[in-house]
Design an enzyme around this catalytic site. Structure first.
Site, PDB file in Angstrom:
ATOM      1  N   LYS A  66      -5.086 -10.441  -6.997  1.00  0.00           N
ATOM      2  CA  LYS A  66      -5.373  -9.027  -6.126  1.00  0.00           C
ATOM      3  C   LYS A  66      -4.425  -8.841  -5.183  1.00  0.00           C
ATOM      4  O   LYS A  66      -4.156  -9.745  -4.491  1.00  0.00           O
ATOM      5  CB  LYS A  66      -6.838  -9.413  -5.824  1.00  0.00           C
ATOM      6  CG  LYS A  66      -7.951  -9.217  -6.427  1.00  0.00           C
ATOM      7  CD  LYS A  66      -8.121  -7.735  -7.079  1.00  0.00           C
ATOM      8  CE  LYS A  66      -8.957  -7.078  -5.667  1.00  0.00           C
ATOM      9  NZ  LYS A  66     -10.208  -7.403  -5.222  1.00  0.00           N
ATOM     10  N   HIS A  67      -3.916  -7.824  -5.246  1.00  0.00           N
ATOM     11  CA  HIS A  67      -2.935  -7.310  -4.467  1.00  0.00           C
ATOM     12  C   HIS A  67      -1.957  -8.140  -4.012  1.00  0.00           C
ATOM     13  O   HIS A  67      -1.728  -8.256  -2.895  1.00  0.00           O
ATOM     14  CB  HIS A  67      -3.553  -6.759  -2.876  1.00  0.00           C
ATOM     15  CG  HIS A  67      -4.526  -5.791  -3.151  1.00  0.00           C
ATOM     16  ND1 HIS A  67      -4.219  -4.316  -3.377  1.00  0.00           N
ATOM     17  CD2 HIS A  67      -5.892  -5.568  -3.129  1.00  0.00           C
ATOM     18  CE1 HIS A  67      -5.235  -3.516  -3.660  1.00  0.00           C
ATOM     19  NE2 HIS A  67      -6.438  -4.297  -3.192  1.00  0.00           N
ATOM     20  N   ASN A 232       2.267 -15.566   5.798  1.00  0.00           N
ATOM     21  CA  ASN A 232       2.063 -17.070   5.592  1.00  0.00           C
ATOM     22  C   ASN A 232       0.979 -17.250   4.753  1.00  0.00           C
ATOM     23  O   ASN A 232      -0.117 -16.653   4.576  1.00  0.00           O
ATOM     24  CB  ASN A 232       1.600 -17.548   6.968  1.00  0.00           C
ATOM     25  CG  ASN A 232       2.776 -17.778   8.013  1.00  0.00           C
ATOM     26  OD1 ASN A 232       3.891 -17.793   7.928  1.00  0.00           O
ATOM     27  ND2 ASN A 232       2.572 -17.261   9.372  1.00  0.00           N
ATOM     28  N   HIS A 393       7.650 -12.865  -0.203  1.00  0.00           N
ATOM     29  CA  HIS A 393       7.133 -11.392   0.164  1.00  0.00           C
ATOM     30  C   HIS A 393       7.748 -10.358  -0.936  1.00  0.00           C
ATOM     31  O   HIS A 393       8.859 -10.730  -1.348  1.00  0.00           O
ATOM     32  CB  HIS A 393       7.932 -10.975   1.707  1.00  0.00           C
ATOM     33  CG  HIS A 393       7.522 -12.059   2.712  1.00  0.00           C
ATOM     34  ND1 HIS A 393       6.168 -11.606   3.160  1.00  0.00           N
ATOM     35  CD2 HIS A 393       7.907 -13.146   3.337  1.00  0.00           C
ATOM     36  CE1 HIS A 393       5.895 -12.619   4.309  1.00  0.00           C
ATOM     37  NE2 HIS A 393       7.098 -13.434   4.285  1.00  0.00           N
TER      38      HIS A 393
END
Length: 393
Positions: A66-67, A232, A393
Site C-alpha cells: 500500500k502506497h 525510516n 525512497h
C-alpha cells in the site's frame, strides 16, 4: 511493447502519465483491468520484494503493498488453527497451497493497512490463492503466471475491473537506476546487496550470541522487507512473516513504536476473548476488521457503548483491561526485529523487548552503540551488527 499509457499519475490532475522503457520491451503484460501509476509503483516494488524473499529462503513468498510500502509480507509456511481463524480462512474447504499460505499471512498480519492492497506473488497464482483474493478488497496483483482457473476467478473480481499483471520472472533491470524530482535527474547504482549473506550476521557484540536457524531466517526476512519499505523503517517478524512494519517515520523510535504496536495487535487478535467475539450475522469483513482493531485498543468504548455495540455483536462483550492485554502480550516471544539503519538509543530496545523481541539485526555505527548493546544484554537479546544501511525512497 515499449510503453503503456496510464489514466493519470499519482493524482487525477497529473496528466499525461505512462510507463515506458528506453531500451528493450516492458517486462509486464496486463491480463485484466487498467492499472494506474501508484498500482505499478506498488506492483514493481512488491515484485522485487517477493522474488528476493524466494531467492533467499527457497520458499514461496507474498506481499501486500500500500502506497509504496509493504503492509505485510510472508513466506509460504503452514498455519495453525489459530492463525487460520484470525486471518479468516478457517471456513475454507479447499487445501491451501504454499503460495496461498504466503498470501494469507501477508494480508492477514495487518488487515487494516492491507485494505485495498496490491498483491505480489513469487510463484504462479493458483486457484486456492485466487479464491482467497476474491473475498478481499484489493486493487490488483502481480505474479509470474496464473493457472487458467485462477485467472478466470480474478477476471471476475470487481465486476471485471480487477488489475491482473503478469511479469517476466527472468527480467533483470539495468544496474543503474534513475528518477526525476523537480525536473532534475537523480542517478544511482541499484541496491543489489544480498541479505542472505552469512557474513552480515557474523558481528554479534551482545553477550547472547545464539541466533537459531528460524530466527536467522526471520532476520533475513525482516531485512529484505525493509529494503523495499519507505524509510525510516523497522520490521518485526515471527515464523517467516512480518507482524509489524513501521514505515516512513522521521524518528527511529517512532518506527519502533508503530511497528511494535502493530505486532502487539497481531498477537492480541489471538486472545481467546477476541476469537470468541459474538458477531452479528453477515457482518462485513471490513467492519469486522475495524471493530476488532478498536476493541483491542484503548478506544474500545467506540464499539462497546450502548446503542453502538448492537451493530456488531449479538451481546456486549466485556473489554480487555490494560492489565489483561499486558499479560497476554508478554506471552509473545522469540520475535525477530530488523532496522534499516542503526538504533541511536537504547529506548528502541526497551520498546522492542515489550513486544517479545529476542533477536535483532541492525546496521550499527551509532555513537551510542554501547548503550544499545547494554540494553540488549539487560534482556538477553542477541543482536547482530550488519554494517549495512537499507534506506529506500
Amino acid at each position: 511493447m515499449k510503453e503503456l499509457a496510464l489514466k493519470y499519475g499519482c493524482n487525477p490532475n497529473q496528466k499525461p502519465s505512462r510507463i515506458f522503457m528506453t531500451e528493450g520491451e516492458l517486462p509486464i503484460e496486463v491480463l485484466n483491468g487498467r492499472p494506474g501509476y501508484i498500482n505499478f509503483l506498488d506492483a514493481l516494488n512488491a515484485w522485487q520484494l517477493v522474488s528476493e524473499l524466494k531467492a533467499a529462503t527457497g520458499l514461496p513468498a507474498a506481499a501486500s503493498f500500500k502506497h509504496v510500502s509493504p503492509a505485510g509480507a510472508a513466506l509460504g509456511l503452514p498455519m495453525d488453527e489459530t492463525l487460520k481463524r484470525i486471518y479468516f480462512v478457517d471456513d475454507l474447504s479447499i487445501t491451501l497451497s504454499p503460495i496461498a499460505n504466503a498470501y494469507v499471512r501477508a494480508r492477514g498480519a495487518d488487515r487494516m493497512s492491507s485494505y485495498g492492497d496490491f498483491i505480489a506473488l513469487s510463484d504462479t497464482c493458483d486457484e486456492a490463492t485466487a479464491l482467497i483474493i476474491k473475498r478481499e478488497v484489493s486493487d490488483g496483483i502481480i505474479a509470474p503466471d496464473y493457472t487458467p482457473e485462477a485467472l478466470k476467478i480474478l477476471r471476475e473480481k470487481r465486476k471485471g475491473s480487477f488489475n491482473v499483471v503478469k511479469i517476466d520472472a527472468s527480467y533483470r533491470p539495468n544496474t543503474i537506476e534513475r528518477k526525476q524530482v523537480f525536473g532534475i535527474t537523480f542517478e544511482q547504482g541499484r541496491n543489489e546487496i544480498r541479505l542472505d549473506d552469512a557474513s552480515l550476521f557474523a558481528n554479534i557484540p551482545t553477550q547472547c550470541k545464539n541466533i537459531p536457524p528460524d530466527a536467522h531466517r526471520d532476520l533475513i526476512v525482516a531485512l529484505i522487507i525493509l529494503k523495499y519499505t519507505q524509510s525510516n523503517s523497522v520490521c518485526y517478524v515471527k515464523d517467516g512473516q512480518a507482524i509489524g512494519i513501521g514505515a516512513g517515520q522521521q524518528s527511529r523510535i517512532h518506527c519502533t513504536r508503530l511497528a511494535g504496536n502493530k505486532a502487539d495487535n497481531w498477537w492480541l487478535r489471538q486472545h481467546p476473548r477476541v476469537l470468541q467475539l459474538p458477531w452479528v450475522k453477515d457482518i462485513r469483513r471490513a467492519d469486522r476488521d475495524n471493530t476488532i482493531d478498536v476493541y483491542i485498543s484503548d478506544d474500545y468504548e467506540d464499539v462497546l457503548a450502548e446503542g453502538i455495540w448492537q451493530q456488531f455483536f449479538t451481546q456486549r462483550p466485556a473489554p480487555l483491561t490494560r492489565e489483561e492485554k499486558r499479560e497476554w502480550i508478554t506471552r509473545n516471544t522469540g520475535v525477530a526485529l530488523g532496522s534499516d539503519a542503526f538504533f541511536p538509543f537504547g529506548d528502541n530496545i526497551e520498546r522492542a523487548h515489550k513486544s517479545g523481541v529476542a533477536y535483532i539485526a541492525q546496521a550499527g555505527g551509532s555513537v551510542r552503540d554501547d548503550h544499545v548493546i547494554a540494553t540488549c544484554d539487560k534482556y538477553g537479546i542477541a543482536m547482530a551488527f550488519t554494517g549495512i544501511r537499507l534506506f529506500h525512497h
